[in-house]
Design a protein around this motif. Structure first.
Motif, short mmCIF file in Angstrom:
data_model
loop_
_atom_site.label_atom_id
_atom_site.label_comp_id
_atom_site.label_asym_id
_atom_site.label_seq_id
_atom_site.Cartn_x
_atom_site.Cartn_y
_atom_site.Cartn_z
N GLY A 88 0.78 -1.23 0.00
CA GLY A 88 0.00 0.00 0.00
C GLY A 88 0.80 1.27 0.00
O GLY A 88 0.27 2.35 0.28
N PHE A 89 2.10 1.17 -0.31
CA PHE A 89 2.91 2.37 -0.44
C PHE A 89 2.87 2.88 -1.89
O PHE A 89 2.70 2.10 -2.83
N LEU A 90 3.03 4.19 -2.03
CA LEU A 90 3.12 4.82 -3.34
C LEU A 90 4.54 5.36 -3.49
O LEU A 90 5.00 6.16 -2.67
N VAL A 91 5.22 4.91 -4.55
CA VAL A 91 6.58 5.36 -4.81
C VAL A 91 6.53 6.35 -5.97
O VAL A 91 6.12 6.02 -7.08
N PHE A 174 8.13 8.18 4.04
CA PHE A 174 8.81 7.04 4.66
C PHE A 174 10.19 6.79 4.05
O PHE A 174 10.97 6.00 4.60
N GLY A 175 10.49 7.43 2.96
CA GLY A 175 11.80 7.29 2.36
C GLY A 175 11.92 8.23 1.17
O GLY A 175 10.91 8.60 0.56
N TYR A 270 13.48 9.20 -5.75
CA TYR A 270 12.18 8.64 -5.37
C TYR A 270 11.71 9.24 -4.06
O TYR A 270 12.51 9.75 -3.25
N ILE A 271 10.41 9.20 -3.83
CA ILE A 271 9.77 9.63 -2.59
C ILE A 271 8.70 8.58 -2.28
O ILE A 271 7.90 8.23 -3.15
N VAL A 272 8.68 8.07 -1.04
CA VAL A 272 7.76 7.00 -0.66
C VAL A 272 6.75 7.52 0.37
O VAL A 272 7.14 8.05 1.42
#
Length: 294
Positions: A88-91, A174-175, A270-272
């Protein structure tokens, strides 16, 4: 899903970590009073629209026209790839396909104390496509979100925040990773500046000019809409960090500012975030002024 962006800006001068890395390598960053040599950390900019800037601010570009005082930059191509994970994460993967490097213009507040240090803009025409893409992750309980707006003239910007404790941050990140590695113009710029500063070119291969989120980094993504003359015009995404604080020894004294992350050698951007947070924030700003007239 991949979308074309209207504009992207990564303000690497906001990073004291990158400035310190260059100083340790022997670069005189950003300005040497004795020799007058300037080695500003570049801002990476890509804009779909043509832009005119002062020639003195343009550090490097592949193609432009100049009359000596100003530079006319042609439209550039950047994109934002969106990838959903099983958890369910969006990268979000920004891609600076065509871009240029600028020097930071004079500002009253130093970039090292800003919250936002990278921003990305999508045309509002992508709104429905984004909502459809993320529809399965919609959170019907959006009570933990609120919006805040600011305006000037016919332009209004409205952003979503997850909880009052995340003031100036937006939704949790988250990252992330962003950096100057793998950018041809940045590599050319650094080779030129290495020669100018008397830095051995072999030293360039060991530089860490990328930033990754550390565990203790307090980071967020502001999701917003820009309204122009009563109509939604673009979707904006702004990466912000506020803690911890870092200290470095600059050329002329100690500098204190907000951490932008851990230094790394990375050419990946990237951004998470959580997909549910993203769509809830997007729909919250979409409802900010009632029904959208488009």
């Amino acid at each position: 899903m991949e979308l074309g962006m209207r504009r992207m800006q990564a303000f690497f001068p906001a990073s004291l970590e990158i400035q310190e890395e260059l100083l340790k390598a022997g670069f005189r960053v950003p300005y040497d009073r004795e020799s007058g040599r300037r080695t500003p950390v570049p801002v990476v900019v890509g804009s779909r629209e043509e832009r005119r800037i002062r020639r003195s601010r343009l550090l490097k570009a592949k193609d432009f026209e100049s009359d000596g005082k100003s530079a006319m930059l042609p439209g550039e191509r950047t994109s934002l790839d969106m990838e959903l994970t099983e958890r369910g994460f969006l990268v979000l993967r920004p891609k600076p396909i065509e871009y240029h490097l600028e020097e930071m213009g004079f500002v009253s507040v130093p970039p090292r104390v800003w919250g936002t240090w990278a921003s990305f803009s999508l045309p509002f025409s992508a709104y429905d496509e984004l909502v459809d893409f993320l529809g399965d992750f919609r959170n019907d309980n959006g009570n933990g979100f609120y919006t805040a707006s600011r305006g000037s003239g016919g332009r209004i910007e409205v952003y979503a925040y997850k909880g009052r404790s995340r003031k100036d941050l937006g939704i949790p990140v988250f990252g992330y990773a962003l950096g100057l590695h793998g950018l041809t113009l940045a590599e050319e710029y650094l080779r030129e500046k290495a020669k100018e500063n008397g830095v051995p070119k072999e030293r360039l291969r060991y530089l860490r000019l990328g930033l990754r989120k550390r565990r203790e980094t307090k980071a967020g993504l502001k999701v917003g809409l820009v309204w122009e003359n009563g109509r939604p015009a673009e979707i904006t995404l702004k990466l912000s960090t506020t803690e911890p604080r870092v200290r470095i020894q600059g050329l002329y004294g100690e500098l204190v500012g907000k951490s932008r992350g851990e230094l790394a050698r990375t050419d990946e951007w990237y951004i998470v975030v959580h997909a549910g947070d993203f769509i809830t924030a997007l729909e919250a700003v979409g409802r900010a002024f009632g029904d959208k007239s488009y």
